[in-house]
Design a protein around this motif. Structure first.
Motif, PDB file in Angstrom:
ATOM      1  N   LEU A 134       0.828  -1.330   0.047  1.00  0.00           N
ATOM      2  CA  LEU A 134       0.060  -0.006   0.087  1.00  0.00           C
ATOM      3  C   LEU A 134       0.805   1.214  -0.069  1.00  0.00           C
ATOM      4  CD1 LEU A 134      -3.121   1.030   0.266  1.00  0.00           C
ATOM      5  CD2 LEU A 134      -2.453  -1.504  -0.066  1.00  0.00           C
ATOM      6  N   LEU A 176      -3.203  -5.854  -3.997  1.00  0.00           N
ATOM      7  CA  LEU A 176      -3.791  -5.956  -2.775  1.00  0.00           C
ATOM      8  C   LEU A 176      -4.902  -5.081  -2.841  1.00  0.00           C
ATOM      9  CD1 LEU A 176      -0.758  -5.133  -0.454  1.00  0.00           C
ATOM     10  CD2 LEU A 176      -1.589  -7.391  -1.165  1.00  0.00           C
ATOM     11  N   ASN A 177      -6.016  -5.147  -1.869  1.00  0.00           N
ATOM     12  CA  ASN A 177      -7.234  -4.299  -1.730  1.00  0.00           C
ATOM     13  C   ASN A 177      -8.025  -4.285  -2.753  1.00  0.00           C
ATOM     14  OD1 ASN A 177      -6.986  -3.566   0.946  1.00  0.00           O
ATOM     15  ND2 ASN A 177      -6.044  -1.582   0.353  1.00  0.00           N
ATOM     16  N   ALA A 185      -8.434   3.595  -5.961  1.00  0.00           N
ATOM     17  CA  ALA A 185      -7.378   4.441  -5.536  1.00  0.00           C
ATOM     18  C   ALA A 185      -6.500   3.718  -4.316  1.00  0.00           C
ATOM     19  CB  ALA A 185      -7.923   5.774  -4.849  1.00  0.00           C
ATOM     20  N   VAL A 186      -6.905   2.698  -3.895  1.00  0.00           N
ATOM     21  CA  VAL A 186      -6.348   2.132  -2.656  1.00  0.00           C
ATOM     22  C   VAL A 186      -5.842   0.625  -3.104  1.00  0.00           C
ATOM     23  CG1 VAL A 186      -7.314   3.429  -0.673  1.00  0.00           C
ATOM     24  CG2 VAL A 186      -8.274   1.308  -1.606  1.00  0.00           C
ATOM     25  N   ARG A 244       2.102  -5.426  -5.201  1.00  0.00           N
ATOM     26  CA  ARG A 244       3.328  -5.812  -4.288  1.00  0.00           C
ATOM     27  C   ARG A 244       3.892  -7.228  -5.108  1.00  0.00           C
ATOM     28  NH1 ARG A 244       4.668  -9.302  -0.173  1.00  0.00           N
ATOM     29  NH2 ARG A 244       5.752  -8.276   1.669  1.00  0.00           N
ATOM     30  N   ARG A 253       7.315   3.019  14.321  1.00  0.00           N
ATOM     31  CA  ARG A 253       5.999   2.280  15.168  1.00  0.00           C
ATOM     32  C   ARG A 253       5.145   1.452  14.175  1.00  0.00           C
ATOM     33  NH1 ARG A 253       2.467   7.216  16.639  1.00  0.00           N
ATOM     34  NH2 ARG A 253       3.360   7.804  14.562  1.00  0.00           N
ATOM     35  N   TYR A 254       5.156   1.417  12.880  1.00  0.00           N
ATOM     36  CA  TYR A 254       4.371   0.635  11.988  1.00  0.00           C
ATOM     37  C   TYR A 254       5.584  -0.776  11.758  1.00  0.00           C
ATOM     38  CZ  TYR A 254       7.846   3.085   9.291  1.00  0.00           C
ATOM     39  OH  TYR A 254       9.215   3.596   8.896  1.00  0.00           O
ATOM     40  N   CYS A 255       6.411  -0.648  12.423  1.00  0.00           N
ATOM     41  CA  CYS A 255       7.247  -1.832  12.098  1.00  0.00           C
ATOM     42  C   CYS A 255       7.986  -2.244  13.292  1.00  0.00           C
ATOM     43  CB  CYS A 255       8.474  -1.549  11.028  1.00  0.00           C
ATOM     44  SG  CYS A 255       8.981  -2.895  10.297  1.00  0.00           S
ATOM     45  N   PHE A 309       1.985   6.316   3.845  1.00  0.00           N
ATOM     46  CA  PHE A 309       0.903   5.410   3.732  1.00  0.00           C
ATOM     47  C   PHE A 309      -0.403   6.142   3.029  1.00  0.00           C
ATOM     48  CE2 PHE A 309       2.726   5.261   8.117  1.00  0.00           C
ATOM     49  CZ  PHE A 309       2.819   3.911   8.183  1.00  0.00           C
ATOM     50  N   THR A 310      -1.383   5.521   2.393  1.00  0.00           N
ATOM     51  CA  THR A 310      -1.902   6.243   1.514  1.00  0.00           C
ATOM     52  C   THR A 310      -2.980   7.416   2.431  1.00  0.00           C
ATOM     53  OG1 THR A 310      -4.082   4.742   2.086  1.00  0.00           O
ATOM     54  CG2 THR A 310      -2.291   4.173   0.207  1.00  0.00           C
ATOM     55  N   SER A 311      -3.268   7.052   3.910  1.00  0.00           N
ATOM     56  CA  SER A 311      -3.844   8.155   4.284  1.00  0.00           C
ATOM     57  C   SER A 311      -3.081   9.309   4.803  1.00  0.00           C
ATOM     58  CB  SER A 311      -4.333   7.408   5.627  1.00  0.00           C
ATOM     59  OG  SER A 311      -2.979   7.442   6.623  1.00  0.00           O
ATOM     60  N   ARG A 312      -1.828   9.491   4.237  1.00  0.00           N
ATOM     61  CA  ARG A 312      -0.994  10.690   4.353  1.00  0.00           C
ATOM     62  C   ARG A 312      -1.522  11.677   2.967  1.00  0.00           C
ATOM     63  NH1 ARG A 312       3.173  10.154   8.012  1.00  0.00           N
ATOM     64  NH2 ARG A 312       4.572   8.025   8.106  1.00  0.00           N
ATOM     65  N   ARG A 352      -6.217  11.625  -2.188  1.00  0.00           N
ATOM     66  CA  ARG A 352      -6.112  10.066  -2.382  1.00  0.00           C
ATOM     67  C   ARG A 352      -6.657   9.272  -3.704  1.00  0.00           C
ATOM     68  NH1 ARG A 352      -6.438   6.304   2.750  1.00  0.00           N
ATOM     69  NH2 ARG A 352      -8.492   6.960   2.671  1.00  0.00           N
ATOM     70  N   LEU A 353      -7.669   9.923  -3.929  1.00  0.00           N
ATOM     71  CA  LEU A 353      -8.451   9.444  -5.131  1.00  0.00           C
ATOM     72  C   LEU A 353      -7.823   9.955  -6.372  1.00  0.00           C
ATOM     73  CD1 LEU A 353     -12.152   9.863  -3.930  1.00  0.00           C
ATOM     74  CD2 LEU A 353     -10.816   8.091  -3.747  1.00  0.00           C
TER      75      LEU A 353
END
Lengths: 455, 624
Positions: free
Chosen positions: B55, B85-86, B92-93, B97, B275-277, B429-432, B436-437
């Motif tokens: 992602l 994925l997804n 968009a998301v 991989r 933190r994500y890893c 991250f896509t949330s950053r 995004r769309l």
């Protein structure tokens, strides 16, 4: 450098008397003014002429006030744009209402100093003047920051904070599902997310209703006096009314009907509601009063919780506190002139005012506390921002609510996950415009603290 | 110091994923380029997991490819398992991989570099920058040789003062088996850079012969593997599976028993980790209620038995590692081939960078990858590409290429780094991405090909095949908008099947495609030729039509923000002299030195009123 849209703001400090001016600047200034202001003569507004007339809500036809309006056709105006100034009676509520009407007509609320900025950019004032005014903007900004700080600790902020927290969690759930498809994240989108959003929608609705300036103007704010029998509720009412209305005896349960009076507290119309003492009773009439009281508490804007300051805090007091629940309330410790002290449970002491209706101790303090609950901040300098930010807050809360409703519909319609965050982010942005918080890092923080993520 | 005879346009220091893209981009754009590494056998080495994409990272790879970078083609050629994925959460998301054959990946990239004209590769250790005035003019090396260059790109990865931890044992190293770079970060600090410390970790590499794979759940690649690169049509090589295993309560007890010898919990590690890893000990400590943690056992390549247990990084002592990995079902007799370790390394605060990745401290110096506080091959490669491009543009005397937050994830990442800095290793991250769309994998070529061509990075043949695709999409979109289905032509059966019974007026093909479940396949009933269009073109037709409302809404937001984004702040402005700004905001602006009003508005603590005053002050300067 700037979009030539139309802006408006209250341009006078708001006090209890005198006049208040709402200034509108931009291409739509004249049409908007003519939509809400009708001249007595029936003619249109002429440039640089004062006109007398009526300010009304074009949607409902309700008359808000009468006053004078002056139209200054650009470039012969402060901003060199078309400017209209509507003068109404002073006082927070009337002027705010006029501003609301202007904003409802599609005008944007001006940023602090925006009129001056336009005056400068349009060459109306020179650099030296602009810099002098920038200093003023800066000090005003500091004042508004101080106000924001003040509100942050206030009740409104707490409530918005709670809503924001719920929305943020819902967003974090969805973003986690989107960004970490290969982690075994345990989120049931419908249940977990709606479990956060449904209460947020309810809270927002309550908040928006509470913010309805129109209702405040018509009805005043509603304050319920509650407490067990014979703690001095009616004496308190009479003191605030400055005359004897309710029957006052020392027989518990004397007040059997609900008594409602309107009183002006620091310029704020307040509907005071005295209630029958709340306690278990065999007397049918009194029972009815108790039922009415319990019924009114949820609809009140503020509860004055009266306890006997000369006796101890009892289980009866405790159960009234339970009935008040999450309502906004102040504690009044009555009978401060009598010996003996009531020890309140820890958290209540900060909300308590000690008061004697006999010698007048604490009455002024209570009036201030009531006023303060509804109108944040007292400093003269920040008054403008109180009114402005109130209109701004309401607008933001309405936007947030609309976004959450739209989110609910989308979720029910089963739209793609990628579209769900849009409404939640809109809602957070609207809430953030009140509290001054941004979200991206918060969302990531929540994701990492809620889910074990890591490949 | 011996001065080398050639004078290069661009010198790239470091041969990781950032360095490779930087060197290739610069050389392809015509710059005489020198590529320096401590170890020529470790070019494009995957120091951690043997995979590319995921992602937001898949999005980055597509963007790199669209601009003319190498990462997409390299993984397409050396991938051993491809997945999207997804697939059900929206275009968009959706993200690509792939598992890589680690050695093949590195060897192919080295070969591509070796085949590139105008590119010299050398094995040396860089110890310092050679400066002329406040601009960089070359590099000094341990061997006593000075290489001169008009620009320098630093991509130091985890090498600067790298310190490896396994339990309480620690020793200097740039990566397991490689020497660290000593001296360079001290030199950077002397030049005025803020040097900080980060930490990351990697799991053990296990011997696949000692794992009972038949007891683990296999995870296969997609049946129709889709390439990353827009210039590749398909993936032909056979795919291999990964396997899923889980830790259990016993594993967690073993981990807890070793915490007293964890360098992290003993306070020996000072760098901040992602933190994500998190390491497995972090997961067990922070989520004590979770009764198991998942791991994907990923093959490191076709020609090796080594496997990579993802999510199981640790810095616990080796005896705990033995017991812990063997506590996992299916891994009871597993042998560790390379132990897990944590590594601490120096990075430079990225707020000291312009959005071009040139440093604000020294002219002609560019930073890319982990030196900027990021983590991940794709993040590094994307920055390397931009740094290489901008170094080459500088040599030519052109303006830098800066991608906006609405144009690319690359733009979002770099803007985040230079305006916010980072406290932990930064991952995409896509949330950053607020738009995004708009930033989809599927339209990366539509977003960026033109930019890649305009700077001379994208070769002509790729540009022309892209133009064909773009023209076809636009022409078919117009066709679908015009062409109509009339009730009479449709007939009763079709109207009923499509839920259109009672339809009075003609309906355009576009309107049909706008319906949520309606696909090109459905439309083929009345417009059979649509299935002859390439799949990528059909995808664009569906996505652009179905999401038009949302896309338009985001485009409006972009439009509104454009004024701030496009307003440049003069480099020589003195923020502290701006009357009306609070001292706090003056200090923030002076520290971050934003390039545009848009950047300034994203610096934490800078208020909208502050931006207004800044814009007035800038206008005033213009008036004067």
């Amino acid at each position: 450098m700037y979009v030539r849209d139309t802006i408006a703001a209250i341009s006078t400090p708001i006090g209890e008397g005198g006049i208040g001016i709402v200034r509108i600047s931009g291409p739509d200034a004249l049409p908007v003014a003519q939509q809400i202001f009708r001249t007595k003569s029936g003619g249109g507004l002429k440039s640089h002429r004062f006109c007398y007339g009526v300010i009304s809500d074009s949607a409902t036809g309700d008359v808000v006030d009468e006053g004078m309006t002056v139209y200054m056709k650009g470039p012969n105006s402060y901003t060199r744009e078309d400017v209209v100034e509507i003068q109404s009676h002073g006082g927070t509520l009337v002027v705010s209402r006029v501003l609301d009407l202007v904003l409802a007509a599609g005008v944007r609320l001006a940023q602090p100093g925006e009129f001056t900025k336009r005056a400068f950019l349009n060459g109306r004032i020179d650099l030296v003047q602009a810099e002098a005014i920038m200093d003023v903007i800066s000090s005003r900004t500091d004042a508004s920051l101080a106000l924001a700080q003040h509100q942050r600790e206030g009740l409104l902020s707490q409530k918005i904070g709670k809503v924001r927290d719920g929305v943020l969690h819902a967003l974090a759930f969805i973003e986690a599902v989107i960004d970490f498809p290969e982690e075994d994240i345990d989120v049931a989108i419908e249940a977990d997310v709606m479990g956060r959003i449904a209460p947020a929608i309810d809270d927002l609705k309550t908040l928006v209703e509470g913010f309805d300036e129109g209702r405040v103007l018509r009805d005043g704010v509603s304050v319920v006096i509650a407490g067990k029998p014979n703690v001095g509720k009616s004496s308190l009412l009479n003191t605030l009314l400055k005359e004897k209305r309710a029957i006052v005896t020392s027989v518990p349960g004397t007040t059997r009907d609900l008594i409602e009076e309107v009183v002006n507290i620091e310029g704020l119309p307040v509907r005071l509601l005295d209630t029958a003492g709340i306690r278990e009773s065999d007397d049918h009439v009194e029972q009815e009063g108790v039922r009415l009281t319990l019924e009114r508490i949820p609809r009140a804007d503020l509860v004055l919780f009266v306890v006997d300051g000369s006796a101890s805090f009892t289980s009866e007091d405790e159960s009234i506190l339970q009935a008040i629940g999450t309502k906004c309330f102040l504690v009044v410790k009555s009978k401060a002139d009598l010996p003996g002290t009531c020890v309140l449970p820890g958290a209540l002491e900060g909300k308590a005012v000690s008061l004697s209706t006999h010698d007048g101790t604490g009455v002024a303090e209570l009036r201030k506390a009531i006023h303060h609950t509804f109108v944040h901040g007292h400093a003269t300098d920040s008054r403008e921002y109180v009114a402005v930010s109130k209109a701004r807050h309401r607008d933001a809360l309405v936007r947030a609510l609309a976004a959450l409703e739209s989110f609910r519909l989308n979720l029910e319609a089963g739209v793609n996950h990628e579209l769900l965050p849009i409404d939640l982010r809109d809602a957070l942005e609207a809430l953030g415009s009140v509290t001054g918080e941004t979200t991206t890092d918060d969302v990531l923080d929540l994701i990492f603290s809620s889910f074990c993520i890591g490949k | 110091m011996i001065v080398y005879e050639k004078n290069y346009d661009v010198i790239v220091v470091g041969a990781g994923h950032a360095g490779c893209e930087a060197a290739l981009a610069a050389a392809r754009m015509g710059a005489a380029t020198l590529f320096l590494t401590i170890n020529l056998d470790a070019i494009a080495l995957m120091s951690c997991n043997p995979a590319i994409g995921g992602l937001a990272k898949g999005h980055l790879v597509k963007e790199i490819d669209a601009l003319g970078g190498e990462m997409g083609r390299n993984i397409d050629a050396t991938g051993i398992q491809f997945r999207v994925l997804n697939t059900k959460k929206g275009p968009a998301v959706r993200a690509s991989r792939a598992q890589a054959d680690k050695q093949q990946y590195r060897l192919r990239m080295k070969y591509v570099l070796e085949q590139q004209d105008r590119l010299d590769l050398k094995q040396v250790e860089v110890t310092g920058l050679y400066l002329e005035d406040d601009a960089v003019a070359g590099v000094d090396t341990k061997g006593g040789v000075r290489y001169l260059g008009k620009t320098v790109v630093l991509t130091t990865g985890t090498f600067m003062r790298g310190l490896i931890h396994i339990g309480l044992v620690h020793y200097p190293g740039g990566r397991a088996g490689d020497l660290p770079s000593i001296g360079l970060s001290d030199h950077l600090a002397e030049c005025g850079f803020e040097v900080g410390r980060l930490k990351t970790g990697t799991p053990a590499r296990l011997d696949g012969r000692t794992i009972d794979f038949h007891r683990l759940e296999p995870q296969y690649g997609d049946e129709n593997p889709i390439p990353f690169s827009f210039s590749n049509e398909r993936i032909d090589q056979p795919q291999v599976p990964c396997h899923i295993a889980y830790t259990n309560q016993k594993s967690h007890e073993i981990i807890r028993s070793g915490l007293d010898r964890s360098p992290l919990y003993a306070g020996i590690i000072e760098g901040i980790g992602p933190r994500y890893c998190p390491s497995i000990e972090d997961k067990v400590v922070r989520f004590p209620d979770k009764d198991r943690h998942q791991t994907f056992i990923e093959p490191e390549g076709r020609d090796t038995v080594e496997v990579y247990p993802s999510g199981m990084s640790t810095s616990l002592p080796i005896d705990i590692q033995w017991a812990f990995y063997r506590s996992i079902e299916g891994l009871e007799r597993v042998e560790i081939m390379r132990p897990a370790y944590a590594i601490e390394y120096d990075y430079v605060n990225p707020i000291q960078l312009h959005a071009s990745l040139e440093t604000k401290v020294l002219r002609n110096l560019y930073h890319a990858g982990q030196i900027n506080g990021t983590s991940g091959y794709e993040e590094a490669a994307a920055q390397g590409l931009m740094a290489g491009i901008n170094a080459a543009l500088r040599v030519r005397g052109n303006e830098p290429l800066v991608l906006g937050r609405s144009e690319a994830y690359i733009g979002v990442m770099i803007d985040d780094l230079v305006t916010l800095g980072t406290k932990e290793p930064y991952r995409m991250f896509t949330s950053r991405a607020e738009y995004r769309l708009l930033l989809r994998e599927d339209n990366a070529d539509l977003r960026l090909r033109e930019k890649g061509y305009a700077i001379g990075l994208l070769p002509d043949e790729l540009w022309h095949s892209f133009l064909q695709k773009r023209d076809l999409i636009n022409e078919r979109l117009e066709f679908l908008g015009k062409e109509r289905l009339t009730p009479s032509a449709a007939g009763e059966d079709l109207l009923r099947d499509w839920d259109l019974t009672g339809m009075q007026n003609a309906i355009s093909y576009e309107q049909l495609l706008r319906r949520p479940e309606f696909t090109c396949q459905d439309l083929a009933r009345i417009y059979p030729d649509i299935m002859n269009l390439p799949e990528s073109v059909r995808d664009q037709l569906e996505i652009q039509i179905k999401y038009k409302g949302y896309i338009d809404r985001q485009l409006e937001q972009v439009e509104r923000a454009a004024k701030l984004e496009d307003t440049k702040i003069p480099a020589d402005i003195d923020f502290t002299s701006i009357s009306g700004l609070s001292t706090e905001i003056q200090e923030k602006l002076a520290r971050f030195r934003p390039d545009t009003l848009g950047q300034a508005s994203r610096i934490p603590g800078v208020t909208p009123a502050g931006i207004t005053m800044l814009s007035i002050a800038m206008k005033a300067r213009g008036v004067k």
